[in-house]
Design a protein around this motif. Sequence first.
Motif, short mmCIF file in Angstrom:
data_model
loop_
_atom_site.label_atom_id
_atom_site.label_comp_id
_atom_site.label_asym_id
_atom_site.label_seq_id
_atom_site.Cartn_x
_atom_site.Cartn_y
_atom_site.Cartn_z
N LEU A 58 19.91 19.15 -40.12
CA LEU A 58 19.75 18.88 -41.55
C LEU A 58 18.36 19.22 -42.09
O LEU A 58 18.24 19.63 -43.25
CB LEU A 58 20.04 17.41 -41.83
CG LEU A 58 21.48 16.95 -41.57
CD1 LEU A 58 21.59 15.45 -41.80
CD2 LEU A 58 22.47 17.72 -42.42
N HIS A 59 17.33 19.06 -41.26
CA HIS A 59 15.97 19.14 -41.81
C HIS A 59 15.05 20.11 -41.08
O HIS A 59 13.91 20.31 -41.53
CB HIS A 59 15.33 17.74 -41.80
CG HIS A 59 16.17 16.72 -42.49
ND1 HIS A 59 16.39 16.73 -43.85
CD2 HIS A 59 16.88 15.68 -42.01
CE1 HIS A 59 17.17 15.72 -44.17
NE2 HIS A 59 17.49 15.06 -43.09
N GLY A 60 15.48 20.68 -39.98
CA GLY A 60 14.61 21.58 -39.23
C GLY A 60 14.66 23.00 -39.76
O GLY A 60 15.62 23.41 -40.44
N SER A 61 13.63 23.76 -39.45
CA SER A 61 13.62 25.17 -39.83
C SER A 61 14.65 25.93 -38.99
O SER A 61 15.18 25.40 -38.01
CB SER A 61 12.23 25.76 -39.58
OG SER A 61 11.97 25.79 -38.18
N GLY A 62 14.90 27.15 -39.36
CA GLY A 62 15.80 27.99 -38.58
C GLY A 62 15.33 28.16 -37.15
O GLY A 62 16.13 28.11 -36.21
N ASP A 63 14.02 28.33 -36.98
CA ASP A 63 13.47 28.46 -35.63
C ASP A 63 13.63 27.16 -34.84
O ASP A 63 13.94 27.20 -33.65
CB ASP A 63 11.98 28.83 -35.68
CG ASP A 63 11.75 30.29 -36.05
OD1 ASP A 63 12.73 31.10 -35.96
OD2 ASP A 63 10.61 30.63 -36.41
N ARG B 18 19.64 13.46 -23.38
CA ARG B 18 19.91 12.36 -24.32
C ARG B 18 19.06 12.49 -25.58
O ARG B 18 19.54 12.27 -26.69
CB ARG B 18 19.67 11.02 -23.64
CG ARG B 18 20.76 10.65 -22.66
CD ARG B 18 20.55 9.26 -22.06
NE ARG B 18 21.59 8.99 -21.10
CZ ARG B 18 21.40 8.98 -19.77
NH1 ARG B 18 20.19 9.19 -19.27
NH2 ARG B 18 22.40 8.75 -18.96
N HIS B 19 17.81 12.86 -25.40
CA HIS B 19 16.91 13.03 -26.55
C HIS B 19 17.40 14.17 -27.45
O HIS B 19 17.43 14.03 -28.68
CB HIS B 19 15.48 13.27 -26.09
CG HIS B 19 14.54 13.52 -27.21
ND1 HIS B 19 14.12 12.52 -28.05
CD2 HIS B 19 13.97 14.65 -27.67
CE1 HIS B 19 13.31 13.03 -28.97
NE2 HIS B 19 13.22 14.33 -28.76
N LEU B 20 17.78 15.28 -26.85
CA LEU B 20 18.26 16.41 -27.64
C LEU B 20 19.52 16.05 -28.40
O LEU B 20 19.66 16.40 -29.59
CB LEU B 20 18.51 17.63 -26.74
CG LEU B 20 17.25 18.34 -26.27
CD1 LEU B 20 17.56 19.29 -25.14
CD2 LEU B 20 16.59 19.08 -27.42
N HIS B 21 20.43 15.36 -27.75
CA HIS B 21 21.66 14.97 -28.44
C HIS B 21 21.36 13.97 -29.56
O HIS B 21 21.98 14.02 -30.62
CB HIS B 21 22.69 14.43 -27.45
CG HIS B 21 23.34 15.53 -26.67
ND1 HIS B 21 24.53 16.12 -27.05
CD2 HIS B 21 22.96 16.17 -25.54
CE1 HIS B 21 24.84 17.06 -26.19
NE2 HIS B 21 23.91 17.12 -25.26
N ALA B 22 20.40 13.09 -29.35
CA ALA B 22 20.03 12.09 -30.37
C ALA B 22 19.36 12.73 -31.58
O ALA B 22 19.46 12.21 -32.69
CB ALA B 22 19.12 11.03 -29.76
N THR B 23 18.68 13.86 -31.39
CA THR B 23 17.93 14.49 -32.48
C THR B 23 18.66 15.68 -33.10
O THR B 23 18.13 16.32 -34.01
CB THR B 23 16.55 14.95 -31.98
OG1 THR B 23 16.71 15.89 -30.91
CG2 THR B 23 15.71 13.77 -31.52
N ARG B 24 19.87 15.97 -32.65
CA ARG B 24 20.58 17.17 -33.12
C ARG B 24 20.82 17.16 -34.62
O ARG B 24 20.55 18.15 -35.31
CB ARG B 24 21.92 17.32 -32.36
CG ARG B 24 22.70 18.55 -32.75
CD ARG B 24 21.91 19.79 -32.42
NE ARG B 24 22.65 20.98 -32.80
CZ ARG B 24 22.21 22.19 -32.60
NH1 ARG B 24 21.05 22.40 -32.02
NH2 ARG B 24 22.92 23.22 -32.98
#
Length: 73
Positions: free
Chosen positions: A31-36, A20-26
């Motif tokens: 949009l804002h995370g680095s490639g890694d 649930r957390h991963l889906h909520a933060t996808r």
Amino acid sequence: MTMGIDPAELTEDDMLRELRHLHATRTDTLLHGSGDALANHTMRTEELEQEYLRRHPERDIDPGRLRDGARRR
């Protein structure tokens, strides 16, 4: 390479909470995370989703989520 506890070792509640957390933060990661960060997010999501499917091969499938159900909407 697992980026956390091996999904097979998680309790059902812990696995679902992580999913649930991963889906909520996808979207934020996309949009804002680095490639890694995006690659790690994708890998962890895949690990947990595969573990869920392994544990629940006969999960309920909502007919509305199938192609025919979508056409009827």
